[in-house]
Design a protein around this motif. Structure first.
Motif, PDB file in Angstrom:
ATOM      1  N   GLU A  95      18.259  -7.630   0.036  1.00 37.61           N
ATOM      2  CA  GLU A  95      17.860  -8.922   0.615  1.00 37.61           C
ATOM      3  C   GLU A  95      18.318  -9.081   2.057  1.00 37.61           C
ATOM      4  N   ASN A  96      19.268  -8.249   2.493  1.00 40.34           N
ATOM      5  CA  ASN A  96      19.856  -8.362   3.830  1.00 40.34           C
ATOM      6  C   ASN A  96      19.340  -7.302   4.793  1.00 40.34           C
ATOM      7  N   LEU A  97      18.218  -6.704   4.450  1.00 36.51           N
ATOM      8  CA  LEU A  97      17.590  -5.684   5.304  1.00 36.51           C
ATOM      9  C   LEU A  97      16.217  -6.173   5.753  1.00 36.51           C
ATOM     10  N   LYS A  98      15.984  -6.134   7.043  1.00 35.34           N
ATOM     11  CA  LYS A  98      14.684  -6.537   7.581  1.00 35.34           C
ATOM     12  C   LYS A  98      14.261  -5.544   8.650  1.00 35.34           C
ATOM     13  N   VAL A  99      12.949  -5.297   8.728  1.00 36.22           N
ATOM     14  CA  VAL A  99      12.359  -4.452   9.772  1.00 36.22           C
ATOM     15  C   VAL A  99      11.155  -5.198  10.328  1.00 36.22           C
ATOM     16  N   VAL A 100      11.049  -5.250  11.637  1.00 34.48           N
ATOM     17  CA  VAL A 100       9.860  -5.822  12.269  1.00 34.48           C
ATOM     18  C   VAL A 100       9.324  -4.807  13.273  1.00 34.48           C
ATOM     19  N   PHE A 101       8.006  -4.643  13.285  1.00 33.73           N
ATOM     20  CA  PHE A 101       7.360  -3.721  14.217  1.00 33.73           C
ATOM     21  C   PHE A 101       6.689  -4.499  15.336  1.00 33.73           C
ATOM     22  N   THR A 102       6.814  -4.003  16.537  1.00 34.18           N
ATOM     23  CA  THR A 102       6.033  -4.464  17.673  1.00 34.18           C
ATOM     24  C   THR A 102       5.285  -3.244  18.182  1.00 34.18           C
ATOM     25  N   GLU A 103       3.963  -3.343  18.228  1.00 28.77           N
ATOM     26  CA  GLU A 103       3.151  -2.203  18.647  1.00 28.77           C
ATOM     27  C   GLU A 103       2.750  -2.348  20.112  1.00 28.77           C
ATOM     28  N   HIS A 104       2.806  -1.221  20.807  1.00 26.07           N
ATOM     29  CA  HIS A 104       2.497  -1.195  22.235  1.00 26.07           C
ATOM     30  C   HIS A 104       1.413  -0.169  22.524  1.00 26.07           C
TER      31      HIS A 104
END
Length: 120
Positions: A95-104
């Motif tokens: 529950e304490n792991l997050k990943v966010v992607f930003t694409e370029h």
């Protein structure tokens, strides 16, 4: 040049940060079909980190700036692999792991000697 930034709310000794960066780089190269020499990893430790839906325990947030063009399934595979590595290595609850992607676009990724191309 992907930039993988990890923020933790606990201290990570330099040697452990180096080993983690190597493991994350390996996962990125294998999963995202990328060249190792372009991967950049940052570990910022012992910072204040508030995550919605977090439970008691350590927390890690990964911000992944990547070249646009990979399939959603490929990005999801990398996210789940890197969260598993982080959980195992540092004892972080799921529950304490997050990943966010930003694409370029490729041209937004630049070094002194080159401008990146598009993924293809």
């Amino acid at each position: 040049m992907p930039l993988l930034q990890f923020d933790t709310d606990f201290p990570v000794p330099d040697g452990e940060a180096d080993a983690f960066a190597e493991a994350v780089t390996d996962l990125y190269v294998e999963t995202m079909d990328a060249e190792r020499s372009y991967v950049a990893v940052v570990v910022r430790d012992d910072c204040h980190l508030s995550l919605g839906r977090a439970v008691e325990g350590p927390r890690v947030f990964c911000s992944a700036d990547v070249r646009a063009g990979r399939e959603a399934e490929t990005r999801r595979e990398f996210a789940t692999e890197v969260m598993a590595e982080t959980a195992e290595r540092f004892g972080v609850p799921d529950e304490n792991l997050k990943v966010v992607f930003t694409e370029h676009a490729g041209a937004q990724m630049q070094g002194v000697d080159r401008v990146g191309g598009d993924w293809g």
